[in-house]
Write an enzyme that holds these catalytic residues in place. Structure first.
Site, PDB file in Angstrom:
ATOM      1  CB  THR A 170      -0.896   0.169   1.245  1.00 33.70           C
ATOM      2  OG1 THR A 170      -0.222  -0.191   2.425  1.00 33.70           O
ATOM      3  CG2 THR A 170      -2.118  -1.258   1.332  1.00 33.70           C
TER       4      THR A 170
ATOM      5  CB  SER B 162       8.754   7.860   1.844  1.00 39.61           C
ATOM      6  OG  SER B 162       8.176   8.409   3.040  1.00 39.61           O
ATOM      7  CG  HIS B 163      11.621   8.024   5.235  1.00 41.62           C
ATOM      8  ND1 HIS B 163      10.308   7.215   5.084  1.00 41.62           N
ATOM      9  CD2 HIS B 163      12.329   7.027   6.063  1.00 41.62           C
ATOM     10  CE1 HIS B 163      10.277   6.184   5.507  1.00 41.62           C
ATOM     11  NE2 HIS B 163      11.299   5.847   6.078  1.00 41.62           N
TER      12      HIS B 163
ATOM     13  CG  ASP C  99       8.685  12.694   4.299  1.00 42.53           C
ATOM     14  OD1 ASP C  99       7.964  13.612   4.298  1.00 42.53           O
ATOM     15  OD2 ASP C  99       8.498  11.795   4.246  1.00 42.53           O
TER      16      ASP C  99
ATOM     17  CG  ASP D 283       6.683  11.531   0.501  1.00 39.47           C
ATOM     18  OD1 ASP D 283       6.903  11.584   1.435  1.00 39.47           O
ATOM     19  OD2 ASP D 283       5.466  10.815   0.146  1.00 39.47           O
TER      20      ASP D 283
ATOM     21  CG  ASP E  34       4.614  10.923   3.782  1.00 41.13           C
ATOM     22  OD1 ASP E  34       5.570  11.209   4.080  1.00 41.13           O
ATOM     23  OD2 ASP E  34       4.088   9.859   3.851  1.00 41.13           O
ATOM     24  NE  ARG E  35       7.663   8.819   7.094  1.00 38.65           N
ATOM     25  CZ  ARG E  35       8.139   7.687   7.414  1.00 38.65           C
ATOM     26  NH1 ARG E  35       9.083   7.781   8.648  1.00 38.65           N
ATOM     27  NH2 ARG E  35       7.748   6.512   7.069  1.00 38.65           N
TER      28      ARG E  35
ATOM     29  CB  THR F 210       3.350   0.427  11.943  1.00 37.91           C
ATOM     30  OG1 THR F 210       3.695   0.645  13.405  1.00 37.91           O
ATOM     31  CG2 THR F 210       4.108   1.378  10.933  1.00 37.91           C
TER      32      THR F 210
ATOM     33  CD  GLU G 167       2.737   6.661  10.110  1.00 43.82           C
ATOM     34  OE1 GLU G 167       2.041   5.517   9.935  1.00 43.82           O
ATOM     35  OE2 GLU G 167       3.583   6.961   8.958  1.00 43.82           O
ATOM     36  CD  GLU G 168       5.553   3.787  14.169  1.00 44.56           C
ATOM     37  OE1 GLU G 168       5.645   3.160  13.312  1.00 44.56           O
ATOM     38  OE2 GLU G 168       4.473   4.021  14.589  1.00 44.56           O
ATOM     39  CB  SER G 169       7.811   6.764  11.403  1.00 41.74           C
ATOM     40  OG  SER G 169       6.669   6.745  10.431  1.00 41.74           O
TER      41      SER G 169
ATOM     42  CE  LYS H 117       3.305   8.741   6.534  1.00 36.13           C
ATOM     43  NZ  LYS H 117       3.061   7.509   5.806  1.00 36.13           N
TER      44      LYS H 117
END
Length: 540
Positions: free
Chosen positions: A18, A113-114, A277, A279, A281-282, A344, A363-365, A376
């Site tokens: 996903t 992502s990251h 990050d 992209d 989303d964090r 997660t 979430e944790e990240s 996110k």
């Protein structure tokens, strides 16, 4: 314009979750590798002929070439309208918003992502459905099935599209629309937050530094923070997206955003330091000499949610991933809101958001979001913080310590065990699983194990049961460890250990508060021994 089929053979290593597919850049550079994935996605969809497809990415190395390939394949496969971010750029949350707002059929996002970028870094691809959410497992499973049996893909002969200018072009019978990647997203944020209140905050002398980490949020942050909100010029650092992120690891945490952390803890620290990050989303939040961990940040957002008019009367509940500390649980108890603990993975939040079970999730990240987009959203979270600061005129430290004072403090620490051997990591998790039966009631370093089990989760909407989503180990009522195998690396593997300790004392350092739990778990599980001498250990 000629449409033609290209013969190909499947690659045996392809998979798709996903969160998409991530591999080393050199893997994606193999002949037909990307084409196989894209055609397999199209082969898994139904009824998209003449519909709209959104395409964008985080600007990492090979994004530009990959986007040209995807455009030509989408035209060959009969999409009628293709929306592309200018210069190929679209943050993940902005793309999610555009997909939903334009009623697009879906979108292809090029991001890892990251993860690091560049020729020797990582590359990734993911598909989002019409709601803007990542493709569900039922669909990604079809992607994988088609990847394993593909024998040809469809392509057109055509020159590359000029992505540098905002305009419409026609390719065959398909409209190619190049859009400003920042415009729609920034307008949407102005509908959610009180920009005038935030402008007044900056006018009062409030100082902020935002580190875009040479990633996709740079243009968004420069326009929103410096142009619309009036933050001083230079408030955004590393704001130009670079194919290799300037050699940085574009993950906003205490290890990889060290220059920002040093600034926050320096004598001339701004009132707020923040980062996002690769992209977008964090996020990460720091006050003056004060780090806001993701669990405490989620609790602050929840406690102040209905002070944001967009959410007034629409605060349904909160969800957190189980590895995230439980500070928000305590806030929800007071506010009489439901709080769900999920495994997660963003997919577990999706059904809760869509069915109005929750309005906020994290979430944790360092990921958080709401029903405003089905992803996110790092900049949204930072704007949320700015809006709260503008309303309360308190510091980030004061807001967090108010939570601690009222509810007690939950200390959090994530320990990452990085190994170049996915096989060793899998064997380790199997070994830990076999230990679960014998662990309860053991006393380690004067700490007694009260519970050890797999974390299983039943989705409240679909009633689907997800088993073995990590290993939970409780040492009495105040200490908990969770162990899971991460799925976000492109090679090797990472074992993540999350430590939580609840204490009425709020002035301890995290290392001091969590040292007994960390030592007990080390003695109980001895993770480094299983992974071998090449294991790298980091803490966040």
């Amino acid at each position: 314009m000629d449409i033609f089929a290209v013969n190909t053979k499947p690659y045996s290593d392809q998979s798709f979750g996903t969160s998409g597919l991530r591999r080393k850049t050199e893997v994606f550079a193999q002949e037909n590798y990307l084409e196989n994935i894209v055609q397999s996605i199209f082969n898994s969809l139904e009824g998209f002929e003449g519909q709209t497809l959104v395409i964008g990415g985080d600007g990492r190395y090979r994004n530009d070439k990959a986007i040209q390939t995807i455009i030509k394949m989408a035209v060959a496969n009969q999409f009628g309208h293709i929306i592309v971010g200018q210069n190929g750029l679209l943050s993940t949350p902005a793309a999610s918003h555009i997909i939903e707002a334009t009623k697009a059929f879906g979108g292809i996002l090029l991001t890892a992502s990251h993860n690091p970028g560049g020729k020797n870094g990582d590359f990734g691809i993911k598909y989002n459905i019409a709601t803007g959410a990542p493709a569900p497992e039922s669909l990604t499973n079809r992607f994988v099935e088609n990847m394993h049996k593909i024998d040809h893909y469809w392509m057109i002969h055509a020159p590359d599209i000029d992505l540098s200018k905002v305009r419409e072009q026609i390719l065959g019978s398909t409209i190619i629309e190049i859009i400003d990647p920042v415009a729609d997203y920034s307008r949407y944020m102005q509908q959610i937050f009180d920009f005038e209140a935030i402008r007044q905050l900056f006018q009062s002398g409030f100082k902020m530094t935002f580190d875009a980490m040479n990633a996709v949020t740079g243009p968004y942050a420069q326009y929103i923070f410096e142009e619309l909100l009036g933050a001083p010029k230079g408030s955004v650092i590393r704001g130009t997206p670079l194919p290799d992120f300037g050699g940085m690891h574009p993950e906003p945490n205490l290890n990889y955003a060290k220059e920002l952390v040093d600034l926050a803890y320096g004598k001339n620290a701004p009132d707020l330091c923040a980062a996002s990050d690769g992209d977008g989303d964090r996020y990460m939040i720091l006050g003056k000499s004060f780090f806001v961990n993701p669990a405490d940040s989620l609790a602050v957002l929840a406690e102040n949610m209905e002070s944001i008019p967009f959410y007034k009367g629409r605060f349904y509940g909160v969800a957190r991933s189980m590895p995230t500390g439980g500070a928000v649980d305590l806030v929800c108890q007071k506010l009489k809101k439901n709080c769900y603990q999920t495994p997660t993975g963003w997919k577990f939040f999706g059904s809760l958001l869509e069915n109005q079970k929750i309005s906020l999730c994290g979430e944790e990240s360092f990921g958080a979001g709401s029903f405003h987009v089905m992803e996110k959203d790092g900049l949204w979270a930072i704007l949320f913080w700015l809006n709260i600061l503008a309303i309360t005129r308190k510091t980030p430290e004061q807001l967090v310590k108010n939570i601690w004072t009222r509810y007690g403090r939950i200390y959090n620490l994530t320990v990452n065990y990085n190994t170049d051997s996915a096989v060793k990591a899998k064997h380790l998790m199997d070994s830990l699983s076999s230990k679960l039966v014998s662990v309860p009631n053991q006393t380690i370093n004067e700490m007694t194990v009260s519970k050890a089990c797999f974390f299983d989760y039943t989705d409240p909407v679909s009633k689907t049961l997800f088993t073995n989503q990590g290993i939970l180990i409780n040492f009495g009522p105040s200490d908990q460890a969770m162990i899971r195998l991460s799925g976000t690396v492109s090679s090797g593997a990472t074992i993540k250990v999350y430590l939580h300790h609840k204490d009425q004392r709020t002035n301890l350092s995290s290392d001091t508060a969590l040292e007994p739990l960390f030592n007990a778990l080390q003695n109980l599980m001895n993770i480094p021994k299983y992974l071998g001498k090449n294991v790298q250990i980091t803490k966040t």
